[in-house]
Scaffold this motif. Structure first.
Motif: not given
Length: 282
Positions: A134-137, A139-150
């Motif tokens: 239920d986290a608020e997503v 507009a730059n969600h993909s950047l946050a996801e990528a930053a955690k991955r790398l």
């Protein structure tokens, strides 16, 4: 000798005293001593990894004609297991996206995370990457996801242009710059396009923004524009020109800042004619 070592040495002595006690009073005194050691050891290990240990002494003593059976339980480490789900929810609410390794370091097991995923409490964004359902997503969600991955990566090129509002492009993959010897994710694990930068270029003009609780590193506007010209063969010259034009029009970078970034990126001769044409009329 530490206090904990002294307590360990006292335990067998008290056990022997308890087993060989001749009166009820002696047995009670020995039991009380063991209980005091238990309490002191429990306090001494309050912040340490813990385990449970139990001693049982069946010491029968007939008295009028009572039979005494005493069980002494000592807790050396390991308190009651904590509410791992609550810990996971609290951490994910605070940090947005977390790696499984980070949750495990906080005391949340992989099995707990797996059960939470099956129960619909969390979603698995990629291998070892989780977020509350239920986290608020952003507009730059993909950047946050990528930053955690790398974590060592920096958002660059088209992804950085989009973040800074300098293009209408919507890249299907997140463009990230990493060091020459940095680890890269497996293909297909996440839609990331990786470019390897020299250490000096990777450390230059890096901004940190918080997206969904995640610290995301993004190259500044002037450097992003210069990098787009340096990698124009990968993204297209039209995209690089759009970024340059919008950076000047929106006044997010001055001609001087872009020129300095171009010099650092060895593309000053490439970008200069376009920069002069766009600034000729002031």
């Amino acid at each position: 000798m530490t206090d904990q070592t002294q307590l360990r040495e006292k335990l067998p002595k008290l056990k022997a005293l308890f087993a060989g006690a001749g009166t009820l009073g002696e047995k009670q005194a020995a039991a009380a001593g063991l209980e005091r050691i238990r309490a002191r050891r429990s306090r001494g290990h309050s912040g340490s990894p813990r385990f449970f240990c139990c001693w049982s002494f069946d010491a029968s003593y007939d008295m009028n004609p009572y039979t005494i059976h005493t069980i002494v339980v000592g807790y050396i480490s390991m308190p009651k297991p904590g509410p791992q789900r609550e810990t996971a929810r609290r951490l994910l609410a605070a940090h947005g996206i977390m790696r499984l390794s980070e949750l495990r370091e906080a005391g949340v097991t992989a099995a707990t995370v797996s059960r939470m995923e099956k129960d619909g409490d969390v979603i698995r964004l990629a291998r070892g990457l989780y977020q509350l359902v239920d986290a608020e997503v952003d507009a730059n969600h993909s950047l946050a996801e990528a930053a955690k991955r790398l974590p060592k990566g920096v958002i660059c090129l088209v992804s950085a242009l989009t973040f800074h509002g300098l293009t209408d492009q919507l890249p299907k993959r997140v463009w990230m710059a990493i060091g020459r010897n940095d680890w890269t994710p497996k293909p297909g694990d996440m839609p990331i396009r990786v470019l390897r930068f020299a250490d000096d270029l990777l450390a230059e003009s890096v901004e940190t923004h918080v997206i969904e609780g995640v610290s995301v590193k993004v190259f500044g506007v002037a450097k992003t524009v210069a990098d787009c010209f340096r990698h124009r063969s990968k993204i297209g010259l039209a995209v690089a020109l759009e970024g340059l034009q919008e950076a000047l029009r929106q006044r997010k970078a001055t001609p001087a800042e872009i020129s300095r970034a171009a010099d650092s990126g060895w593309v000053s001769t490439v970008i200069r004619p376009y920069l002069e044409a766009l600034t000729a009329n002031g």
